[in-house]
Design an enzyme around this catalytic site. Structure first.
Site, short mmCIF file in Angstrom:
data_model
loop_
_atom_site.label_atom_id
_atom_site.label_comp_id
_atom_site.label_asym_id
_atom_site.label_seq_id
_atom_site.Cartn_x
_atom_site.Cartn_y
_atom_site.Cartn_z
N ASP A 163 0.86 -1.17 0.00
CA ASP A 163 0.00 0.00 0.00
C ASP A 163 0.90 1.23 0.00
O ASP A 163 2.09 1.14 0.32
CB ASP A 163 -0.90 -0.04 1.25
CG ASP A 163 -2.00 1.00 1.19
OD1 ASP A 163 -2.23 1.55 0.10
OD2 ASP A 163 -2.63 1.24 2.23
N ASP A 216 -4.29 -3.22 5.61
CA ASP A 216 -4.65 -2.68 6.93
C ASP A 216 -6.14 -2.71 7.22
O ASP A 216 -6.55 -2.58 8.35
CB ASP A 216 -4.12 -1.25 7.11
CG ASP A 216 -4.63 -0.31 6.02
OD1 ASP A 216 -5.48 -0.74 5.21
OD2 ASP A 216 -4.17 0.84 5.97
N ASN A 251 29.03 -36.22 10.23
CA ASN A 251 28.55 -37.57 10.48
C ASN A 251 28.99 -38.55 9.39
O ASN A 251 29.23 -39.73 9.67
CB ASN A 251 27.02 -37.56 10.59
CG ASN A 251 26.56 -36.96 11.92
OD1 ASN A 251 27.35 -36.38 12.64
ND2 ASN A 251 25.29 -37.07 12.22
#
Length: 888
Positions: A325, A625, A691
């Site tokens: 806006d 809004d 890992n």
């Protein structure tokens, strides 16, 4: 009180021991202490115990629990107990992070809690909805969520959407009259219920119930709370964990099969399988993900973006279009009347203040057709209400109008509130009479009068005349052209333009169309300058591959002027709401790709624009809004509500609330979203590589001995307990430090993350594999070398070298392309602190009584130097790889 709908207003006020002037602060505090806060108790929420138990339901954790059970079965009590301890430790860590995250989100919810307009001691002010008490006088308007059960005492076109409570899909027209005591819930039209939405008009009501005593509170126990779901990124990370766990199980079975063929002892084989499973599982993954997302939400809050829904944190990093806006978001929302155009000429409200009586009448009419208010607090004038409306009141003060006196002498009898479809509001007043205020003395006085203000083009369609200062003349083509020329001139200069009109009527009645046969008083030009920081933010968006689209209800020329000034408009083309209505979906899809400015749009147009952009493959952030913006906010990938000017309904529909209503905050939130996603991928690459390295060590250990036919005096390279310790140091501590890594240079100079992008995209999977294999090969080579040299500390060397290698890997992983020198040693002090802690704990593991618990041998200084040299070598190789990526 019982049945407030069945009693007259004065009886309800007496029963609540209040008046239209409201309660005083002392009485409010007493009632709040007696009745408690105006909040609903949420049923069905997870208890702390349930949250803790959830930490042990992941596949990775279940495999570790099974491994501990096998260890106990084989008589390996120490190893089994250690696995259980590590599982519990990571469970506690995950629980603490999740609990803290929930507490943080609850705190954010409190910050986002709506404030309500309340009359207390005769003065209008704002208080948090949770502090309302029975007897408070509450004001509601279009866009509000009703904060407590209200008995309405004044309404003006008030309608409420009560589907959440009664199931009635159509908004209900509200009244103040008494209704039957036996009326059904949905027929008690003089009540406004907690949690329902005001869709039109305004009203005033007295609070008759709060919290769990409201109608919604009475059925709160029947409302099932939706179970929290994993975000898309969390689901992808969960799949990564399951893939690693499955891979570890497969490798463990393969190793067991090879060992069985070689005639290994069954107990040793099971120990090997347990060790491989432990090596490959990233126990710290859930805790690090929760920690990183929670830290990210807090960092966004510091930048004024309040995250209401967790998936928004990651989706922000993928945004390709921001639909914003204009008023208050791209501009400062500091409205000032600068000029007034009437048929008597142009008046200016600058330092020279050239203003004629016709312009004073325009300001007076605009102040009466107005819901804002000016209050004097500690000697200062404080404006309460919409900034456009307060601009009229400030202008009235400047031209010498006493607004309070004006409103008392010309009271409002009826009104049609503003809505986004009409783009205007109107108020009806009794005849001005012989004692008319000076500002309005020239207007007709013998009939009731209606004042209207709103968008000029819409008002002209309902106007038949113009006011010359002393009489009405027809709105003919020359007059209409003059109005439109002035409107366009103001708009081209980037000013917002409102028209003010009036009409006289015989009597004030609901049957009268207040907004027909209007007489135009004049045009008001209001300046709302662009926010100074927005221009840079728009430029940042362009460099980040993000397009900014302005969607506003303002005049096309005003919108284009502001868009050009901010660098939003790529070309001088504006599409209006009327033009949008003439486009089919296919035409709209191509239009939204080319047009950056949409003006005179209604909320339903916003929804179509968002849908068209999403069909074109964009990830859309949409600001809004108003109550009617909620559908567009929900449809957008990221709905962004305004924290200051936004309605309660828009905030409920949004994923993010801007606490400062600033476009620059959206851009800052997008940057944080990218940083969070980068940090999570960085951790995955680090943990998986580490890992894989441990798995290479475990799988590769027996191979040289099988090839040469030599006997090996240890079935496994590392014991399960040693692997668990290493995972705690790396996946746990070092992994957490990656969650606070600051943004990389250039994070907003690259294309957005692709929606649904794989964790392994852009070569991350390949990098994790080859760096993991390299880590494992280096540690394995050192271990085999020491073993062949008959050095008893060979296992300690593997143990120490893996930790040191991952420390240097963590330093190199801080950036995907930048060198550590470019990144800066001190830009992540948390990592440096954790590296120091890990180094100290590793030394304690080898040189303190912990050594016996972990079954390790002490190392010489030269052995430690070899480990560090190996780490430096790995670091150099990773940095060389990054330099090649930079050259590409």
């Amino acid at each position: 009180m019982e049945s407030p709908h069945a009693h007259p207003i004065d009886h309800v006020l007496r029963s609540c021991d209040t008046s239209p002037l409201g309660l005083d602060a002392e009485e409010c505090a007493r009632r709040l202490g007696r009745d408690g806060r105006n909040e609903l108790s949420v049923s069905g929420s997870k208890t702390a115990l349930a949250t803790f138990v959830d930490q042990f339901r992941a596949v990775m954790v279940l495999i570790l629990i099974a491994a501990s059970g096998l260890s106990f079965a084989l008589g390996k009590v120490l190893e089994g107990g250690a696995i259980v301890a590590i599982v519990i430790l990571f469970g506690v860590l995950g629980f603490v992070q999740e609990f803290r995250a929930e507490r943080a989100i609850a705190a954010l919810r409190d910050m986002a809690a709506p404030v309500v307009r309340v009359t207390r001691t005769g003065r209008l002010g704002e208080v948090p909805a949770g502090e309302l008490v029975v007897g408070d006088i509450v004001h509601v308007e279009a866009g509000s969520i009703v904060p407590a059960d209200l008995r309405l005492i004044e309404v003006a076109g008030l309608r409420a959407q009560e589907a959440a409570l009664t199931g009635e899909s159509e908004p209900v027209d509200k009244i103040v009259d008494v209704v039957d005591a036996d009326a059904a819930l949905g027929d008690r039209r003089n009540l406004a219920y907690t949690g329902t939405q005001i869709t039109y008009g305004r009203g005033i009501g007295v609070v008759v119930a709060t919290g769990m005593t409201t109608e919604l509170g009475k059925i709160a126990s029947l409302l099932a709370q939706a179970a929290a779901s994993l975000t898309p990124l969390q689901e992808r990370l969960d799949r990564v964990g399951k893939q690693l766990a499955a891979g570890g199980l497969v490798v463990a079975l393969v190793v067991m099969a090879l060992g069985a063929m070689a005639g290994e002892d069954f107990g040793d084989l099971v120990l090997t399988a347990i060790s491989v499973a432990v090596a490959v599982i990233p126990e710290g993954l859930p805790a690090v993900v929760t920690f990183t997302l929670a830290i990210g939400a807090q960092r966004m809050l510091h930048r004024e973006a309040l995250i209401r829904k967790l998936p928004a944190v990651e989706t922000l990093g993928s945004v390709t279009v921001i639909c914003s806006d204009k008023t208050g978001t791209l501009t400062q929302n500091v409205m000032t009347v600068t000029a007034i155009e009437t048929f008597s000429g142009r008046s200016t409200l600058d330092d020279e203040m050239r203003i004629d009586p016709s312009a004073v009448a325009v300001v007076a009419a605009g102040s009466l057709c107005n819901d804002a208010d000016l209050q004097f607090v500690d000697g200062d004038t404080v404006a309460i209400g919409d900034p456009t409306e307060t601009a009229f009141l400030v202008a009235a003060q400047r031209v010498g109008i006493d607004v309070a006196d004006l409103r008392s002498r010309v009271p409002r009898c009826a009104e049609r509130p503003f809505d986004s479809e009409r783009k205007r509001m109107s108020t009806a007043h009794p005849s001005l009479g012989a004692d008319a205020p000076t500002a309005l003395a020239a207007l007709p006085r013998d009939r009731a009068v209606v004042f209207v203000k709103g968008a000029v083009d819409g008002m002209l369609a309902h106007a038949t005349g113009v006011w010359t200062g002393s009489n009405v003349v027809p709105l003919d083509d020359p007059a209409r052209s003059r109005v439109l020329e002035a409107n366009d001139e103001f708009a081209r200069s980037g000013r917002r333009v409102l028209g003010v009109a009036f009409r006289t009527i015989g009597a004030i009645s609901d049957d009268v169309d207040y907004e027909s046969e209007l007489v135009l008083l004049g045009l008001v030009a209001i300046v709302d300058p662009p926010r100074p920081e927005v221009r840079d933010s728009v430029a940042t968006c362009i460099s980040a591959g993000i397009r900014t689209v302005m969607i506003t209800g303002d005049h096309p020329a005003t919108a284009l002027a502001i868009a050009r000034d901010l660098g939003i408009a790529r070309r001088d083309r504006v599409v209006t709401g009327v033009e949008l209505e003439g486009l089919n979906d296919g035409e709209l899809k191509s239009t939204v790709e080319d047009v950056d400015v949409f003006a005179r749009v209604a909320p339903e147009h916003k929804l179509r624009i968002v849908e068209a952009l999403r069909r074109a493959g964009h990830v859309v952030a949409m600001t809004g809004d108003g109550v009617n913006d909620a559908p567009a906010l929900k449809t957008a990938d990221i709905g962004v509500a305004m924290g200051i000017t936004g309605t309660d309904v828009s905030k409920e529909a949004a994923d993010v609330v801007l606490r400062d209503d600033n476009f620059a905050t959206i851009v800052a939130a997008v940057e944080e979203g990218r940083v969070i996603y980068d940090n999570l991928r960085r951790f995955v690459r680090f943990a998986v590589a580490g890992n894989i390295g441990k798995m290479v060590v475990m799988v590769g250990w027996p191979i040289p001995f099988l090839v040469t036919g030599d006997t090996v005096d240890a079935a496994v390279a590392l014991l399960p307990l040693q692997l668990l310790w290493l995972n705690l140091m790396t996946d746990g501590l070092l992994g957490l430090s990656m969650g606070v890594e600051p943004a990389e240079r250039g994070v907003m100079r690259r294309a957005p993350n692709r929606p649904g992008m794989s964790i392994w995209a852009d070569g991350l999977g390949v990098q994790a594999v080859w760096s993991g294999v390299l880590i494992g090969a280096i540690a394995l080579a050192l271990g085999i070398g020491y073993h062949e040299a008959d050095r008893p500390e060979w296992q300690s060397m593997i143990f120490m070298s893996l930790a040191v290698l991952q420390i240097f890997q963590a330093l190199a992983t801080r950036s995907s392309t930048a060198s550590l020198r470019q990144r800066g040693w001190r830009t992540n002090p948390v990592m440096l602190g954790i590296i120091a802690i890990v180094a100290i704990l590793q030394l304690l593991a080898v040189y303190s009584p912990l050594r016996g618990f972990l079954d390790l041998e002490p190392l010489r200084a030269v052995d430690l130097a070899v480990c560090v040299a190996a780490g430096v070598g790995l670091f150099a190789l990773l940095e060389i790889h990054k330099s090649r990526l930079r050259r590409r």
